[in-house]
Write an enzyme that holds these catalytic residues in place. Structure first.
Site, PDB file in Angstrom:
ATOM      1  N   ARG A  43      36.789  -5.628-129.667  1.00  0.00           N
ATOM      2  CA  ARG A  43      36.055  -6.768-129.696  1.00  0.00           C
ATOM      3  C   ARG A  43      35.515  -6.773-127.931  1.00  0.00           C
ATOM      4  O   ARG A  43      36.144  -7.287-126.819  1.00  0.00           O
ATOM      5  CB  ARG A  43      37.013  -7.823-129.391  1.00  0.00           C
ATOM      6  CG  ARG A  43      36.259  -9.598-129.031  1.00  0.00           C
ATOM      7  CD  ARG A  43      37.349 -10.414-129.181  1.00  0.00           C
ATOM      8  NE  ARG A  43      36.644 -11.779-129.138  1.00  0.00           N
ATOM      9  CZ  ARG A  43      36.612 -12.320-127.982  1.00  0.00           C
ATOM     10  NH1 ARG A  43      36.645 -12.006-126.885  1.00  0.00           N
ATOM     11  NH2 ARG A  43      35.825 -13.769-127.720  1.00  0.00           N
ATOM     12  N   SER A 114      37.323 -16.083-138.700  1.00  0.00           N
ATOM     13  CA  SER A 114      37.913 -17.120-138.006  1.00  0.00           C
ATOM     14  C   SER A 114      37.935 -18.253-138.565  1.00  0.00           C
ATOM     15  O   SER A 114      36.464 -18.750-138.974  1.00  0.00           O
ATOM     16  CB  SER A 114      37.321 -17.036-136.590  1.00  0.00           C
ATOM     17  OG  SER A 114      37.410 -15.857-135.942  1.00  0.00           O
ATOM     18  N   LYS A 141      38.530 -16.813-124.307  1.00  0.00           N
ATOM     19  CA  LYS A 141      37.030 -17.239-125.055  1.00  0.00           C
ATOM     20  C   LYS A 141      36.773 -18.355-124.403  1.00  0.00           C
ATOM     21  O   LYS A 141      37.408 -19.338-124.503  1.00  0.00           O
ATOM     22  CB  LYS A 141      37.471 -17.281-126.768  1.00  0.00           C
ATOM     23  CG  LYS A 141      36.422 -17.378-127.563  1.00  0.00           C
ATOM     24  CD  LYS A 141      37.157 -17.478-128.960  1.00  0.00           C
ATOM     25  CE  LYS A 141      36.009 -18.177-129.837  1.00  0.00           C
ATOM     26  NZ  LYS A 141      34.727 -17.440-130.210  1.00  0.00           N
TER      27      LYS A 141
HETATM   28  N1  3NM Z   1      39.456 -16.285-130.589  1.00  0.00           N
HETATM   29  P1  3NM Z   1      44.283 -14.282-125.566  1.00  0.00           P
HETATM   30  S1  3NM Z   1      41.170 -17.631-129.119  1.00  0.00           S
HETATM   31  C1  3NM Z   1      39.248 -13.983-129.717  1.00  0.00           C
HETATM   32  O1  3NM Z   1      40.354 -19.674-131.413  1.00  0.00           O
HETATM   33  C2  3NM Z   1      39.855 -15.429-129.557  1.00  0.00           C
HETATM   34  O2  3NM Z   1      39.195 -18.064-132.689  1.00  0.00           O
HETATM   35  C3  3NM Z   1      40.045 -17.546-130.577  1.00  0.00           C
HETATM   36  O3  3NM Z   1      42.836 -14.350-126.445  1.00  0.00           O
HETATM   37  C4  3NM Z   1      39.898 -18.621-131.757  1.00  0.00           C
HETATM   38  O4  3NM Z   1      45.423 -13.930-126.248  1.00  0.00           O
HETATM   39  C5  3NM Z   1      40.612 -16.300-128.905  1.00  0.00           C
HETATM   40  O5  3NM Z   1      44.279 -13.721-124.251  1.00  0.00           O
HETATM   41  C6  3NM Z   1      41.020 -15.404-127.439  1.00  0.00           C
HETATM   42  O6  3NM Z   1      44.548 -16.164-125.477  1.00  0.00           O
HETATM   43  C7  3NM Z   1      42.573 -15.073-127.487  1.00  0.00           C
END
Ligand code: 3NM
Length: 216
Positions: A43, A114, A141
Site C-alpha cells: 500500500r 473495504s 489513514k
Molecule cells: N484502512 P494502522 S484504517 C489502511 O478503516 C487503513 O478502512 C482503514 O493502519 C479503514 O494499523 C487503515 O497503522 C489504517 O492503524 C490502518
C-alpha cells in the site's frame, strides 16, 4: 486458494508501503515474515509515497520476498499494477474502482474490499474478503471513517454473511483478540508492525494473540 485457505491466510495481514517504514521496507517485510505474518499488502500511499517506476520497482522487490516465503502478495488500489506484476490479488476501497470491473479484469485472483457498514458489505458480495474499519483510532489513514469498534464485524456475522473478514485500524497486540472474538478471521496491521522497534517480535506477539483465540 479456497475460502478456508484464504481465511487462514488472513490471520495476520500486514499492510505497508515506504511511508509507513522507519527502516528499509525490504528489511521490514523480511522481519515481519520471520515474525509470522500470513499475508502482505503493498500500500504505497501517504506523504512521500513513491510513484511510477520507483513504486513499481519497490513492489517487485517486496513481491520477490513474499514469493520466496510463500506469502501471498496483494496490491492496494492499483489494479493495473496488480495485473502487471501477476500479484495474488488486489484490495479496493469504496472510492476506488467498482468491484464488478475489478473482478472482470483480475479474474479469479483475490479481491478484497473495504466496507464500513452492513449495507456496503451486501453490495460487495463478489469480494473474496472484507476489510472492516477503522476498528480503533488510527493515525495512518487521513480520510478514515469514524471509529466504530467491532460492532460492524458482529453485524455482518449476524446477517449470516460468510465472507472472510479482517478488521483494520489501530490494531495492536493488546486489542487483536477482541477483533477475532467479534467474528473476524484475522487482523490487518500497519503501524504496530511497520514502526515497531523490533518488527519480528511485534509480528510474533500479534500472531500469538490471534492463535490463542482463533476459531480453529
Ligand atoms: N484502512 P494502522 S484504517 C489502511 O478503516 C487503513 O478502512 C482503514 O493502519 C479503514 O494499523 C487503515 O497503522 C489504517 O492503524 C490502518
Amino acid at each position: 486458494m479456497n475460502k478456508e485457505q484464504l481465511s487462514s491466510a488472513l490471520q495476520l495481514y500486514f499492510v505497508m508501503g515506504s511511508p509507513n517504514c522507519v527502516q528499509r521496507p525490504v528489511d521490514v517485510l523480511s522481519e515481519a515474515i520471520k515474525g509470522g505474518i500470513t499475508l502482505f499488502q503493498f500500500r504505497e500511499k501517504g506523504h512521500g509515497a513513491l510513484e511510477g517506476d520507483q513504486k513499481y520497482a519497490l513492489a517487485e522487490e517486496l513481491q520477490y520476498i513474499c514469493r520466496k516465503n510463500e506469502i501471498p502478495f496483494i496490491v492496494d488500489d492499483d489494479v493495473d499494477l496488480a495485473i502487471a506484476l501477476k500479484a495474488d490479488g488486489v484490495h479496493v476501497g469504496q472510492e476506488d474502482e467498482p468491484i464488478e470491473s475489478v473482478r472482470e479484469k483480475i479474474g479469479n485472483k483475490i479481491v478484497g474490499v473495504s466496507v464500513h457498514n452492513l449495507e456496503e458489505a451486501k453490495e460487495a458480495m463478489q469480494a473474496d474478503y472484507f476489510g472492516v474499519g477503522p476498528i480503533f483510532p488510527t493515525k495512518t489513514k487521513e480520510d478514515a471513517k469514524p471509529v466504530q469498534g467491532v460492532s460492524v464485524i458482529r453485524q455482518i456475522r449476524l446477517a449470516e454473511i460468510q465472507i472472510p473478514i479482517v478488521g483494520i485500524g489501530g490494531i495492536t497486540e493488546k486489542n487483536a483478540s477482541e477483533v477475532i472474538r467479534a467474528g473476524a478471521d484475522g487482523v490487518s496491521v500497519i503501524t504496530a508492525i511497520s514502526q515497531a522497534g523490533n518488527v519480528r517480535e511485534a509480528a510474533a506477539a500479534i500472531r500469538k494473540e490471534i492463535s490463542a483465540c482463533s476459531k480453529r
